[in-house]
Enzyme design. Structure first.
Site, mmCIF file in Angstrom:
data_model
loop_
_atom_site.group_PDB
_atom_site.id
_atom_site.type_symbol
_atom_site.label_atom_id
_atom_site.label_comp_id
_atom_site.label_asym_id
_atom_site.label_seq_id
_atom_site.Cartn_x
_atom_site.Cartn_y
_atom_site.Cartn_z
ATOM 1 N N TYR A 135 13.808 2.881 9.856
ATOM 2 C CA TYR A 135 14.887 3.141 8.907
ATOM 3 C C TYR A 135 16.146 3.654 9.605
ATOM 4 C CZ TYR A 135 11.290 2.899 5.187
ATOM 5 O OH TYR A 135 10.279 2.515 4.325
ATOM 6 N N LYS A 185 0.813 0.676 15.048
ATOM 7 C CA LYS A 185 0.347 -0.708 14.935
ATOM 8 C C LYS A 185 0.524 -1.290 16.327
ATOM 9 C CE LYS A 185 -1.063 -4.461 12.957
ATOM 10 N NZ LYS A 185 -2.481 -4.673 12.599
ATOM 11 N N ASP A 218 -3.045 -0.481 9.222
ATOM 12 C CA ASP A 218 -3.851 -1.217 8.235
ATOM 13 C C ASP A 218 -5.187 -0.516 8.012
ATOM 14 O OD1 ASP A 218 -4.377 -1.934 10.894
ATOM 15 O OD2 ASP A 218 -4.369 -4.099 10.537
ATOM 16 N N ASP A 242 6.265 6.294 4.904
ATOM 17 C CA ASP A 242 6.778 6.055 3.549
ATOM 18 C C ASP A 242 5.690 5.383 2.704
ATOM 19 O OD1 ASP A 242 8.453 5.720 1.371
ATOM 20 O OD2 ASP A 242 9.432 3.933 2.182
ATOM 21 N N ASP A 246 3.066 7.000 -0.597
ATOM 22 C CA ASP A 246 2.882 6.521 -1.976
ATOM 23 C C ASP A 246 1.397 6.255 -2.219
ATOM 24 O OD1 ASP A 246 5.712 6.509 -2.572
ATOM 25 O OD2 ASP A 246 5.352 4.835 -3.944
HETATM 26 C C1 IPM Z 1 10.932 8.173 -0.142
HETATM 27 C C2 IPM Z 1 11.763 7.026 -0.660
HETATM 28 C C3 IPM Z 1 12.933 6.760 0.262
HETATM 29 C C4 IPM Z 1 12.423 6.521 1.662
HETATM 30 C C5 IPM Z 1 13.817 5.566 -0.171
HETATM 31 C C6 IPM Z 1 14.298 5.751 -1.565
HETATM 32 C C7 IPM Z 1 14.926 5.279 0.780
HETATM 33 O O1 IPM Z 1 10.978 5.894 -0.816
HETATM 34 O O2 IPM Z 1 11.455 9.287 -0.020
HETATM 35 O O3 IPM Z 1 9.742 7.976 0.123
HETATM 36 O O4 IPM Z 1 11.876 5.465 1.951
HETATM 37 O O5 IPM Z 1 12.557 7.403 2.473
HETATM 38 MN MN MN Z 2 8.889 6.246 -0.528
#
Ligand code: IPM
Ligand code: MN
Ligand code: NAD
Length: 346
Positions: A135, A185, A218, A242, A246
């Site tokens: 990023y 990876k 993975d 990231d 989630d």
């Molecule tokens: C997070 C979000 C952000 C990230 C996005 C919105 C840029 O997904 O904080 O996890 O990837 O850092």
């Molecule tokens: Mn995120």
């Protein structure tokens, strides 16, 4: 009386509701523990962008620098502003400018919350690199719109950046159960990820008390579902962290429970606290966003500010609330009801 100054950026969608709820809980806990939190609200958001043409003012970073910490809700309203514009105009520049290189995200089940897995007893701390990697924002598009169009986006891994996030991971593991999982990876990405593995190996010699294992991303995704209780601290690059967080949110019952802290460990600039989730356009305006992730992030902020006792009290109030059944089932209770229950538990 100690006063901590907080910059509040509720942002978009449910970010507004959960920041308001977290701030109420933070005020209550501060009062009970004999310190003050002074908050200034910044309406920086996609709505503001539509009016001013910018996600934050040109001196936004300098304004924020004066605060002890930042509490953020969520940024993004893709129906109005492209995500790549809104996120690169507000959230991502703050993380980079303030060298908040450690994105810390705890994943465990709160009492009374049933995750989708038929297993309990996991307690994972994800440490995500937060300022570079995939990023970094280095890249470009040429011959835009034409048949010969090319898009390039380069991951940037620096020795300084990789070393400091791994070291942070080792230190956290040392404070917890002594296990570190480093995620790459390196079977497919033979430069940056082998570089990361090499540094992991080298640092491991400095931390003989930490048991470090390298996993491919993975395999780690599968492990977090199949055997999350085998994990303690998990350290990963920006993109991998990231995605894994989630997934971590999912196994802890959903995004409404996942807290996060963007930490500048050297304390050369303010750190920022925000839930893992986004603005949730699908449920915004319905009053049903779960404020627990934002409140837990607030507790992490108190901890960072040196108010450890108040942080524990807030987390305990959240735990008593979910243990009582309120806020324990995603979507069942309204934001206001969960907030009222946490305030009562305090
Ligand atoms: C997070 C979000 C952000 C990230 C996005 C919105 C840029 O997904 O904080 O996890 O990837 O850092
Ligand atoms: Mn995120
Ligand atoms: P999201 O996290 O907003 O939503 C994903 C799912 O989780 C949705 O179904 C949503 O309803 C649910 N959810 C999220 N928060 C919840 C809560 N507190 N309580 C109950 N359910 C909740 O992810 P998305 O839909 O991919 O993104 C929406 C917008 O938010 C986009 O603009 C995205 O770029 C942005 N975003 C911002 C951040 C941030 O500011 N840190 C993080 C992620 C996404």
């Amino acid at each position: 009386m100690t006063t901590h100054s907080i910059a509040l950026i509720p942002g978009d969608g449910v970010g507004r509701d959960v920041t308001k709820a977290a701030w109420q809980a933070l005020q209550a806990v501060a009062k009970a523990h004999g310190f003050a939190l002074r908050g200034d609200w910044f309406p920086w958001s996609c709505a503001a962008y539509k009016e001013t043409g910018a996600m934050m003012p040109a001196d936004g970073i300098e304004t924020l620098r004066r605060y002890d910490a930042i509490l953020l809700g969520a940024v993004g309203w893709p129906a109005a502003v492209p995500d790549a514009v809104s996120l690169h105009g507000l959230l991502l520049p703050i993380r980079k400018a303030f060298v908040q290189y450690a994105n810390v995200r705890p994943h465990r089940l709160l009492p009374g919350v049933q995750g989708p897995l038929r297993r309990e007893g996991f307690d994972i701390l994800c440490i995500r690199e937060n300022t570079e990697g995939e990023y970094s924002g280095a890249g470009g598009r040429v011959h835009q719109g034409g048949d010969d169009e090319v898009a390039v986006e380069t991951s940037v891994f620096t020795r300084k950046g990789v070393e400091r996030i791994l070291r942070y991971g080792f230190e956290q593991a040392r404070k917890r159960r002594g296990k570190l999982a480093s995620v790459t990876k390196s079977n497919a990405q033979k430069y940056s990820m082998v570089f990361w593995d090499d540094i992991t190996q080298r640092l491991a010699a400095e931390y003989p008390d930490v048991e470090v294992t390298s996993y491919h991303i993975d395999a780690m995704a599968a492990r977090m579902v199949m055997a999350p209780e085998t994990l303690d601290v998990v350290v990963a690059s920006n993109l991998f962290g990231d995605i894994l967080t989630d997934l971590g949110a999912a196994i802890q019952g959903g995004l409404g429970y996942a807290a996060s802290a963007n930490i500048n460990p050297d304390r050369t600039a303010p750190s920022m606290f925000e839930p893992v989730h986004g603005s949730a356009p699908d449920i915004a305006h319905l009053g049903v966003a779960n404020p627990i992730a934002a409140m837990w992030s607030g507790a992490m902020m108190l901890e960072h500010l040196g108010e450890a006792e108040a942080a524990r009290a807030l987390l305990a109030a959240i735990e008593r609330t979910t243990a009582s059944g309120i806020g324990a089932v995603p979507g069942k209770d309204r934001t206001e009801a969960i907030t009222a229950a946490v305030l009562a538990a305090l």
